[in-house]
Design a protein around this motif. Structure first.
Motif, mmCIF file in Angstrom:
data_model
loop_
_atom_site.group_PDB
_atom_site.id
_atom_site.type_symbol
_atom_site.label_atom_id
_atom_site.label_comp_id
_atom_site.label_asym_id
_atom_site.label_seq_id
_atom_site.Cartn_x
_atom_site.Cartn_y
_atom_site.Cartn_z
ATOM 1 N N LEU A 33 -1.461 -30.816 33.682
ATOM 2 C CA LEU A 33 -2.107 -30.763 32.372
ATOM 3 C C LEU A 33 -3.477 -31.420 32.407
ATOM 4 O O LEU A 33 -3.681 -32.417 33.107
ATOM 5 C CB LEU A 33 -1.261 -31.502 31.327
ATOM 6 N N ASP A 34 -4.388 -30.877 31.624
ATOM 7 C CA ASP A 34 -5.633 -31.577 31.309
ATOM 8 C C ASP A 34 -5.446 -32.230 29.941
ATOM 9 O O ASP A 34 -5.057 -31.552 28.982
ATOM 10 C CB ASP A 34 -6.817 -30.612 31.274
ATOM 11 N N ARG A 65 -4.991 -33.466 22.907
ATOM 12 C CA ARG A 65 -5.051 -32.036 23.234
ATOM 13 C C ARG A 65 -4.581 -31.886 24.679
ATOM 14 O O ARG A 65 -5.036 -32.596 25.571
ATOM 15 C CB ARG A 65 -6.468 -31.494 23.095
ATOM 16 N N TYR A 66 -3.636 -30.945 24.891
ATOM 17 C CA TYR A 66 -3.123 -30.671 26.226
ATOM 18 C C TYR A 66 -3.470 -29.231 26.605
ATOM 19 O O TYR A 66 -3.287 -28.308 25.805
ATOM 20 C CB TYR A 66 -1.594 -30.850 26.272
ATOM 21 N N MET A 67 -3.957 -29.047 27.831
ATOM 22 C CA MET A 67 -4.316 -27.710 28.309
ATOM 23 C C MET A 67 -3.715 -27.503 29.697
ATOM 24 O O MET A 67 -3.624 -28.438 30.491
ATOM 25 C CB MET A 67 -5.840 -27.548 28.373
ATOM 26 N N TRP A 68 -3.291 -26.248 29.963
ATOM 27 C CA TRP A 68 -2.816 -25.916 31.301
ATOM 28 C C TRP A 68 -3.238 -24.494 31.651
ATOM 29 O O TRP A 68 -3.682 -23.733 30.808
ATOM 30 C CB TRP A 68 -1.302 -26.087 31.413
ATOM 31 N N GLN A 101 -2.709 -22.441 21.094
ATOM 32 C CA GLN A 101 -3.548 -21.302 21.485
ATOM 33 C C GLN A 101 -3.013 -20.798 22.823
ATOM 34 O O GLN A 101 -2.982 -21.548 23.807
ATOM 35 C CB GLN A 101 -5.008 -21.711 21.637
ATOM 36 N N HIS A 102 -2.583 -19.522 22.844
ATOM 37 C CA HIS A 102 -1.902 -19.037 24.042
ATOM 38 C C HIS A 102 -1.803 -17.522 23.982
ATOM 39 O O HIS A 102 -1.489 -16.945 22.933
ATOM 40 C CB HIS A 102 -0.498 -19.671 24.091
ATOM 41 N N GLU A 106 -3.299 -17.653 18.152
ATOM 42 C CA GLU A 106 -3.566 -19.013 17.679
ATOM 43 C C GLU A 106 -2.698 -19.249 16.438
ATOM 44 O O GLU A 106 -2.846 -18.564 15.426
ATOM 45 C CB GLU A 106 -5.046 -19.189 17.343
ATOM 46 N N LYS A 122 -2.927 -19.552 30.592
ATOM 47 C CA LYS A 122 -3.673 -20.635 29.958
ATOM 48 C C LYS A 122 -3.161 -20.910 28.551
ATOM 49 O O LYS A 122 -2.799 -19.991 27.812
ATOM 50 C CB LYS A 122 -5.163 -20.287 29.891
ATOM 51 N N THR A 124 -3.379 -24.066 25.130
ATOM 52 C CA THR A 124 -3.839 -25.326 24.537
ATOM 53 C C THR A 124 -2.871 -25.717 23.438
ATOM 54 O O THR A 124 -2.494 -24.893 22.606
ATOM 55 C CB THR A 124 -5.248 -25.170 23.933
ATOM 56 N N GLU A 126 -2.410 -28.802 20.509
ATOM 57 C CA GLU A 126 -3.061 -29.937 19.857
ATOM 58 C C GLU A 126 -2.125 -30.586 18.838
ATOM 59 O O GLU A 126 -1.511 -29.891 18.029
ATOM 60 C CB GLU A 126 -4.346 -29.495 19.132
#
Length: 329
Positions: A33-34, A65-68, A101-102, A106, A122, A124, A126
């Motif tokens: 994760l970012d 916020r997590y992003m992958w 968001q995927h 959204e 990808k 996100t 939040e």
């Protein structure tokens, strides 16, 4: 993915100025994760149980916020196998509204609703406020034959009030409790979790039949037992109370207990006796009369309590209480 392990992390163990860097490096690398904080505070705690063929994570954090996916996965490719996500799907629910968001969609998902996502694409997530959340991760290859049109089920939230989702949430907590369970039980629990996910997100006809004989009754019985343990002190508590709470018939409750090799009445008696034994063994309860403890544990007849206790433990309540008093003194 390891056969069985537990990973725990808390930012509280680090100085405040180091928390976000450690959170990104330790947890972010494990989960691929970012992580970006959305407030001045960085607070997070994680408990991640990895089972044979699935994992369940309980977490809490300040707004983040997590992003992958994409370059993030490449950046963490050298990370530990605990968070491998090449072909995984995840189901997540939170105790506060969450923004997703995927896959070109959204949405904001309400409290308690569950969302199915792809870990290879990808995404996100939040959280705009402090939050508690649970995530179940299962290989895509496991879910694909169970859910009709798996890709269509992504980003289609399941309402918190759906009965099978409530059972999945309750059963996930049992996975947490059974940290030291044997391999056979862990394998069975993973099967049950997959059954419940499939039922919640669109099981095929054959899967619905199988889950109705396997995962669904296992989770229902687990929820019944938890309800009983929460009401042991009520002398009039009966099979009808459990049936009413679960929305099923008393006969169905009895049937599930019979299949488990234990009647409703015997499980209730055994649980009340175990509670009484714990209370009698506690030095802090040494001044309480045995009759008071018996009543608090749901026994209306002291003579019946004494007889049942002696049959179960080979000693009297007085013996146990005296031993506890000696330890206290």
């Amino acid at each position: 993915m390891p056969k069985s392990s537990v990973f725990r992390f808390s930012t509280a163990e680090f100085p405040e100025r180091e928390r976000i860097a450690v959170y990104r490096e330790v947890f972010g690398r494990c989960a691929t994760l970012d992580i970006t904080p959305l407030s001045r505070e960085c607070r997070a705690d994680v408990e991640w149980h990895v089972l044979p063929g699935a994992s369940v994570m309980w977490g809490g954090n300040s707004p983040h916020r997590y992003m992958w996916g994409g370059t993030i996965a490449q950046r963490f490719r050298a990370g530990p196998d605990l968070g491998k996500t090449d072909d995984d799907c995840l189901v997540t629910w939170a105790m506060s509204p969450t923004h997703f968001q995927h896959l070109g969609k959204e949405i904001t998902v309400e409290t308690g609703a569950a969302t199915l996502m792809s870990c290879v694409d990808k995404a996100t997530i939040e959280h705009a406020r402090p939050i508690r959340h649970v995530t179940v991760k299962v290989p895509r290859a496991t879910l694909k034959p169970l859910i009709m049109g798996l890709e269509d089920a992504f980003m289609r939230p399941v309402c918190a009030e759906v009965d099978v989702l409530r059972l999945l949430k309750s059963y996930a907590e049992s996975v947490r409790i059974c940290e030291n369970a044997g391999s056979a039980l862990r394998h069975a629990m993973v099967l049950h979790v997959c059954d419940l996910i499939a039922l919640a997100f669109g099981a095929t006809g054959d899967t619905m039949e199988l889950a109705g004989r396997r995962g669904l009754p296992a989770a229902r019985l687990d929820a019944m037992k938890k309800h009983m343990l929460a009401h042991l002190g009520e002398p009039s508590f009966s099979v009808r109370d459990v049936a009413r709470a679960q929305g099923v018939s008393p006969r169905y409750v009895q049937m599930l207990f019979d299949r488990d090799g234990l009647t409703f009445s015997s499980f209730l008696l055994r649980s009340r006796l175990a509670l009484a034994h714990r209370r009698l063994s506690d030095p802090a309860s040494a001044r309480l009369p045995i009759g008071t403890i018996a009543i608090d544990c749901g026994f209306g007849d002291l003579s019946y309590f004494n007889q049942s206790f002696r049959r179960a433990y080979g000693e009297t309540p007085t013996d146990v209480k005296s031993r506890a008093r000696r330890r206290r003194d």
